[in-house]
Structures are given as C-alpha cells and as structure tokens.
Design a protein around this motif. Sequence first.
Motif, short mmCIF file in Angstrom:
data_model
loop_
_atom_site.label_atom_id
_atom_site.label_comp_id
_atom_site.label_asym_id
_atom_site.label_seq_id
_atom_site.Cartn_x
_atom_site.Cartn_y
_atom_site.Cartn_z
N ALA A 1 14.26 -20.18 -4.53
CA ALA A 1 14.32 -21.36 -3.66
C ALA A 1 13.85 -22.59 -4.41
CB ALA A 1 13.46 -21.16 -2.42
N THR A 2 14.63 -23.63 -4.33
CA THR A 2 14.24 -24.88 -4.97
C THR A 2 12.92 -25.38 -4.43
OG1 THR A 2 16.51 -25.48 -5.40
CG2 THR A 2 14.94 -27.27 -5.31
N ALA A 3 12.77 -25.30 -3.12
CA ALA A 3 11.54 -25.80 -2.52
C ALA A 3 10.33 -25.03 -3.00
CB ALA A 3 11.63 -25.74 -1.00
N ALA A 4 10.51 -23.74 -3.24
CA ALA A 4 9.37 -22.95 -3.71
C ALA A 4 8.97 -23.35 -5.11
CB ALA A 4 9.73 -21.46 -3.68
N ILE A 5 9.96 -23.61 -5.97
CA ILE A 5 9.64 -24.09 -7.31
C ILE A 5 8.94 -25.43 -7.23
CG2 ILE A 5 10.68 -25.01 -9.41
CD1 ILE A 5 10.46 -22.07 -9.48
N ALA A 6 9.48 -26.33 -6.38
CA ALA A 6 8.82 -27.63 -6.23
C ALA A 6 7.39 -27.43 -5.79
CB ALA A 6 9.57 -28.50 -5.22
N CYS B 1 4.54 -29.22 -12.92
CA CYS B 1 5.75 -28.66 -12.32
C CYS B 1 6.51 -27.85 -13.36
CB CYS B 1 6.63 -29.79 -11.77
SG CYS B 1 7.45 -30.78 -13.04
N GLN B 2 7.71 -27.40 -12.99
CA GLN B 2 8.49 -26.56 -13.90
C GLN B 2 8.90 -27.31 -15.15
OE1 GLN B 2 9.53 -27.66 -10.96
NE2 GLN B 2 11.43 -28.76 -11.30
N ARG B 3 9.02 -28.63 -15.05
CA ARG B 3 9.38 -29.41 -16.25
C ARG B 3 8.20 -29.45 -17.22
NH1 ARG B 3 12.10 -33.85 -12.35
NH2 ARG B 3 10.11 -33.42 -11.34
N GLY B 4 7.01 -29.72 -16.67
CA GLY B 4 5.84 -29.75 -17.53
C GLY B 4 5.57 -28.40 -18.17
N ARG B 5 5.83 -27.34 -17.43
CA ARG B 5 5.59 -26.00 -17.95
C ARG B 5 6.61 -25.61 -19.02
NH1 ARG B 5 2.16 -22.82 -14.56
NH2 ARG B 5 1.40 -23.99 -12.78
N SER B 6 7.71 -26.34 -19.08
CA SER B 6 8.69 -26.06 -20.14
C SER B 6 8.62 -27.11 -21.25
CB SER B 6 10.10 -26.03 -19.56
OG SER B 6 10.49 -27.30 -19.09
N GLN B 7 7.57 -27.92 -21.25
CA GLN B 7 7.44 -28.98 -22.23
C GLN B 7 7.52 -28.46 -23.67
OE1 GLN B 7 7.91 -32.23 -23.04
NE2 GLN B 7 6.51 -32.83 -21.42
N ARG B 8 6.99 -27.27 -23.89
CA ARG B 8 7.00 -26.70 -25.24
C ARG B 8 8.42 -26.51 -25.76
NH1 ARG B 8 5.71 -23.37 -21.24
NH2 ARG B 8 6.56 -21.27 -21.07
N MET B 9 9.40 -26.37 -24.82
CA MET B 9 10.78 -26.22 -25.25
C MET B 9 11.31 -27.52 -25.87
SD MET B 9 10.84 -23.17 -24.26
CE MET B 9 12.49 -22.76 -24.72
N GLY C 1 4.02 -34.19 -9.09
CA GLY C 1 2.58 -34.23 -8.93
C GLY C 1 2.18 -33.94 -7.50
N LEU C 2 1.34 -34.81 -6.92
CA LEU C 2 0.71 -34.54 -5.64
C LEU C 2 1.40 -35.10 -4.39
CD1 LEU C 2 -3.01 -35.12 -6.63
CD2 LEU C 2 -1.94 -32.94 -6.05
N PRO C 3 2.38 -35.99 -4.47
CA PRO C 3 2.87 -36.63 -3.25
C PRO C 3 3.24 -35.68 -2.12
CG PRO C 3 3.69 -37.83 -5.11
CD PRO C 3 2.97 -36.63 -5.67
N GLU C 4 4.03 -34.66 -2.40
CA GLU C 4 4.43 -33.78 -1.30
C GLU C 4 3.22 -33.07 -0.69
OE1 GLU C 4 7.84 -32.14 0.91
OE2 GLU C 4 7.33 -33.95 -0.19
#
Length: 902
Positions: A25-30, A133-141, A273-276
């Motif tokens: 689910a996209t929302a779950a990843i978010a 988020c998922q983007r930050g966690r893939s920063q190493r890529m 980040g934190l908005p949601e």
Amino acid sequence: MSKFIEKLASGQFSRRDFLKGSAVATAAIAGLSLAGCQENSVQESTTTAAATTTAETTAAQTTAAEGTTAEAPVEHAKPADLEEGGTWITAACWHNCGGRCLNKALVKDGVVLRQKTDDNHEDTPDYPQQRACQRGRSQRMQVFGADRLKYPMKRKNWSPENPNGELRGEDEWERISWDEAFELVAAEIKKIYDDYGPESVFVLGGSAIPRVFQLMGGYTPRWGQVSWGAWPDAYQMVMGSPGYSSDAPDRFTLRKQKLVILWGANPAVSSAGLPEYNYLQAKKAGARFVVIDPRYNESIRALDAEWIPIRPSTDTAMVLAMMYHIISNNLHDKEYLDKYTVGFDKDHMPAADYPEYTYQPLERLAFTYTAQAVDPADNFYDYIMSKGKFADEVKKTPEWAEEICGVPAGTIKALAEEYATTKPATIFGGGAPARINEGECFVHAILTLGMVCGQIGRDGACISGTMHNTASNGGSGLVSAGGAGVKTELPANPFPQKEFAMNNGEMWNAVLEGKHTKYKGEMRDVNIQMLYQGMGGALNQRQAMTQGIKAYRKVEFVLTLNYVLNTSAKYSDVVLPVTTEWERPGTLLTGNREILIYAQHIVDPMYEAKSDQEIAIGIAEKLGFTREQVYDIDETQQLFNKLAGCKYVDESGEKQTLLTITADDIQEMGVTGEPQEGKITLAEFKEKGIYQVERKEGDSYANLPFKKFIDDPEANPVKTASGKFEIHCQSLSNYIDHVGFTQKDPLPKYVRITEGYEDGVENNRPYQLLTQHYQRRSHHVFDNVNWLREAFPQELWINADDAKELGIKTNDIVKLSSPYGTVARPAFVTERIMPKTVALGEGAWAQLNADGVDEAGATNTLSSPVPTGQGHTGFNSNNCIVEKYDGELLPDCEWPQRIIFD
C-alpha cells in the motif's frame, strides 16, 4: 504489514522484501516517514552497499548497491555484529522534498554497512522523531549506484570547431582527464565570451561555476516561480505579508482547529517528514478533514478525510460559488470585512490617498504603485452577486460552478455552510491549484473566501500555500545555521536576475528565437550560445521540454555538472562528475521549523568526482584567475563558519548561540576560529546529528498569523497599499500588467484558464493532466534508483469509466498527447481519479524513442511554453488526448541503467 515491519526492524530485510512490502500500500509506505505512527518503532534498514575509494572495492560495492546477489543463499548479519567497530554518522538527505529528515550511516573502515533513521529520543506526538521516508532510506543508491558518473567526459562527435548539436542526447561519450576537461571547458568559455559576449551564457542552475562567469563578465540568469505557483507575489500583495507558506498555525495550534481543508494538497507524499503525522494529531484532537483534489490521494486515506473530487485548474469556480452561497445566506462576517478588508462592498473601497506603495517581488525589480481613484461600482459584492455594473454577468452559483469544476452543487453548498459556521477553520492550499496558467486568480479568490468568513487571524485560523517544509507547522524557523563566510568579492553581474533574466515559460523560445520579454512592451534581444546546468535538471523539470531539447541542440556549447546522467547531462557536450553531500566535509540542513541537521562526511569522493567548488576553481585557474578569486576559504572552513553561526530561538523570542566550540574542536577540524559558549557542545551535535527544539503545549513558540493586526489594525497595519487585506487589489493587477505576460482584474474574478478545462473541451483535447509529486522521486532526483522504480511504477492514472470507453485496462500501454509532445506509459485504471482527468508523477527522466515518443512519461514532454501572470509555471493546465499505444514497453525498472564506463 506487520511482518514487513518486523523484518525491517530485525535487519533481515532484502531488496525483494522491501519491494514486496512497498507494493502492499502506498499509504503504508508513506506512513514509514511519520514519526509517531510506527508503534513498532522501525529504526534501521539494511544497506547493501559500501564505499571506499579504491577501484577494486568500488566496483564490488556498486554491484552490491544494485542488488546483484550470488545464487547461494545470503546469510544476514545480525545488527550487533555489523555495528561492532563501526560508527553511526549522520548522512545528508539533501534533496528538495521539504522533509530533510534524519539519516544515519554505519561506517566501518571507510565502508557504509547500514542505514537507520532518528532514534535519539523516545518518539512522542509533542516531541516526535524525524523519521526518513523510502527515498531517504534509498539514499545510498544515489551515492553508490552503478550509474554514478565516474570520470570527466565529452561527447564523441563534439568539438569546438564543429559542435554537431543535433547529436546531443544520442551521441557516445569519451573519457577525458581532469586537466583536459579544465583546459577544454576554459577554452570554450573564453571563446563564447570573446565571440558573443557575457549575456550569451545562460545559467540554468548551480552556485559555484556562475562565480567563474561573473569573473568573466557576467551571464544571463532565469526566473519564475515553480513549486509554489502563483502563491508568492499574489499572497504578499493581497495580504501584506511574505509568509505565503509560513502564515499558518504551528502544529500545536493546529490541534485546536475544528475543520481543516486541504485544497489540492497531499502531504503524505509531497511534504515529507512530519506533516501527515501532525495532521493526524489534529484529527485525534477533534478536527474534521476535507480534501479537495482530483485524486483520492494518500492523505485522504491516512486521515479518513472527506474527498471532494474536482477537475484540475477549475478550483476558482468552486471558491467563488462557495462565497456566493455564503453571502446569499447571510453567513458572511460583515463586521470582519468592514474592519479588516477593502473592496468587499461599495462603502469600503480602496482610497485614492494611500501613501506610495513599493513592492519587492521575489525575482523582479521593485514595483511602485501609486494609489488611484477606484470606482465604488467595482466592488466584490456586486460582482459575486451579479448586481450593479455586473448585473449582466452570470451569477456565480454552485450550479454554475458545477458545470465547470465537476463538483455537485449540493456538495459546494454544504462545504460553504460548514466552513462559514465552524470556527476556527483553516484551509491549507497546496501548490498544485496555483500551478496553473493565470493561477493568481485562484490565490486571490481563496484568500477572499477566508476574509468573507472571518477565518484569517483568529485563533490561529488561516489560508496559506502551506506545503513543503512548512506544511502543518507554520511560523518562522526556531533554529538556523550560520553563513559560509566566503568573503571573496566578485564583480557584479551586469545582467541581474531581477531585470535581465529569462522566464521559465519562455526561455526555450528565447534561445531558439533570440528574444524574450523583459517587462510589458519591452522585448530583449539575446543570442544564447552556451547553456550551463549545475546539479539540477531544468531541461526535465521546466515547461515545454521538447522545445528545450531543440534549444539544447541549437547552441554551441552545453556544460553540466552531475553525479548521474540525468536528462540535462544526457543532452550536454561535456559532463563533469561531481561529489554528493556524503563525500564532502559536511553540511547543515533545515527541514521543519524545529530542527537543524548536521550532515557529516561519510565517504571519500567516489571514482574521480570533485565538488562543484573544486571544479569551479580548476576552470578558473585555466582562465588565468587564482583560487582566491573564486573562494577565499576552503569547504571545511565554510562548514565551520556555518556551525559557529548556528542560532536557536529561546523562550523569550531572542536568538542565542547554539554551539559550544572549544579550541580542541577548532584544531581537530583544521580551521581558524574562536572558541565560544552555546547551548550544546559541538561534540553532542555531531554525535546526535540534529538539534531539535523540544516543544510543549503552551510554550512561547506558537504561531498565530496576523494576530497583532486582528487585535489592533490601526496600530499594526499589514504591508499592503491600504494597510488592510485587499479583496480589491489594484497593486496586484498593476504589477501583473507590468510583468507583461497577461492581465488580471483587481477583483478575484473567474477567468477561463489558458489550456484549462474549457480550452480542452473546445479543442477536442478532453483530458486534463494532473502532474503530481510522486513517492519514488523528489522531483527528478531518485528516478534512477531501481528499488524505487519497481516499488512505485510510473503509471498513468485514468478513471475507470474513461478507460472502459477507450477499451483500456490496467497495464495496457497508453499514449498521452498534447500539442507539445507525446508520452507512453502503462495505465492504472481506478475509481480514485476524477473523470476526464489523468495523472502522472512529475520528474521521470525523459526517454524519447525514434518516433519522438517519451517512453518514460516525463510530464514536461506535454507541458506548454506559456508564461502567464506573475511568471509562474502552469504545469496543471494541460489538455491531452488519450489513446491506446501500439508499441511495446518494458517496465522501466528493467531498463538498462545509464552506466557510462564500467
């Protein structure tokens, strides 16, 4: 989802696991980025990549970074085993998502073994962790990907004597040495300046190389609002405040709102980040949420909000209809309107004897407005109710609006009544509804809605373009970094941005045709022969990319700095490999108003990459300048100066020194400076990687926009021409006329949007394209990461009824065409989008096939070169034709990466 989280927390988490979990689910990843949402306390994610500077180990870790594994089963090391002898170092997540969350890398012997996010303190709603988020966690890529640019290179068929510009984007590449690169680039720069003059150099972005251009005599810059659309100038001239994004309740005041409307905003995805999470706290405190958006987006799901679907670029019609219904039923706040606004009725019009009003736009020369007599008949009440001089105009009823925006009249009436009678209520307007042609009409109208209901400045209620790092937490920053302290005095650019810059909407035409709009009635001749792009992607991310490609192919020389071969780099002549933030001495990053992150050096530069400052110095020296003429201090000294200048705001509202720095600290960094006393030590800041203001209910950091004005408007006037909120805003009208693209009435009227809904119907292009921020990218950044490509495919959202009519099913390849270009992408058939609306994530790296069809689905392949209003971009006013595509298209996660020189 629990098993997914358990594996993530345990460290036994492979690429395949990540993708499976992501697809649930996209929302779950978010939700992984929401600080307080993870009761399971997800802290770490395994990394598959490590880095050293030797060629041998670099190749090995690059393979690992791309997920290549041996056929034998993989033994997962336990977290404790990996951590032994390693050090957790705060690593930059530097991209422009607005979150700037906390990432840490486990470094051992110069090798990155793991990544994790914020675990500095217990996670609570009042004192939340800053989760990645998922983007930050893939920063190493990004840092260790196989597609990192390794060496300086030039196009095989380019030479100063024969550029062969038509081959840009298709040519092969040749590796060159740094000395050869510096010589070649310097010689070409000198040739361009000698033959055509400094204004022939067009800078699309970048901060270091333009210093060299200033030494050479200047350059032509560009201008125009992008992310915020029409919010900045329109807001400031109507409201008298520069806080178009920060004039909003802080997150504690947000919890006191009874109704929150997210108008064209999707913070779960577009405000990392934190908005949601902050919105969730407001919901728990009793706020009801309504989201007005063409898509049933991720924020609606997370907040269990009411969804009101609307056609793109038609929001102004709905806003006006709400005001018509409110005023017709005597629900408007007449006392508020009389006291705090001008222009509502004939008895409260702007006066002709106001002092001269000077407005400083963000990107244009100061504009002076001299008050003029206003006809009392030009008042908003008569306009909205079709009375007086407007008697022959159509009434702005909910039924009228329904025909335009597609929202049922009953829904418009119900929301209008609820907003007018629920106090306090706040509207957070996203950038999307204002990223349309003539977008200032929407901004002016929605601000007027707040005035009509008395919902601005009372109990923290507001209306603002709140997104990015200010979403859900308004107010000025509570902690900040110091300046770099570079004191080198450069010659002033004789072609400053505010006067000579080319607008985003017409810059490609300007390159092709040799002229652009300076101001109304004033065209500027220009002969652009060199394009420079530093660490960005204007070709991909600005309007009318197909024209941009023609412009790239026309000029004599194109230079780009980047660490990957993105679209801008692909169409260049010389590309120089630049370091990422992980390979530099360090940097300071701000996200929301309460944090400052100290991102530090993680690994030495990969391959032959250099920082943009080093590259600028290298080019300058070949041109006969000295290092000191470009930068008088090195990057480590610049970092120290930023650290020494860090400030925080104390409870009394005063700025105080943040860091205690000792003589030993200064010696260890190898810089010059003076010891100082502050709130925390540099060692603590370095260890935690973040300073976060610890807030609590009732503290002095609340943000109550316009409270002083509401309490005493005579003593605290706002900075408009009248000193009040301006429903009738002649200064805005005059300013937009002065800019020279289009005109705007002083009142917030409905206008037919160029290439909006009505144009599409009339021109037989019935589909409106919505360009949305997307989970796999931060604008165009991260689009090369295959993990994210597989987890979040670049799909074309299409309504189920429309798909049935066209014979389209999910995963069918669909062709989307506008007058400016064509893209082809797989369809995602869904009930979650407005009929006759299609949506694509913005930022995909364009990939044109032999027929000129962009198979990647870059939205600017379809957008128009139409500058309007205050010079903002109109991405979401875009008419298209949808049809099935007869070609084949592999999933883009299976496409070959843009790997140059294995």
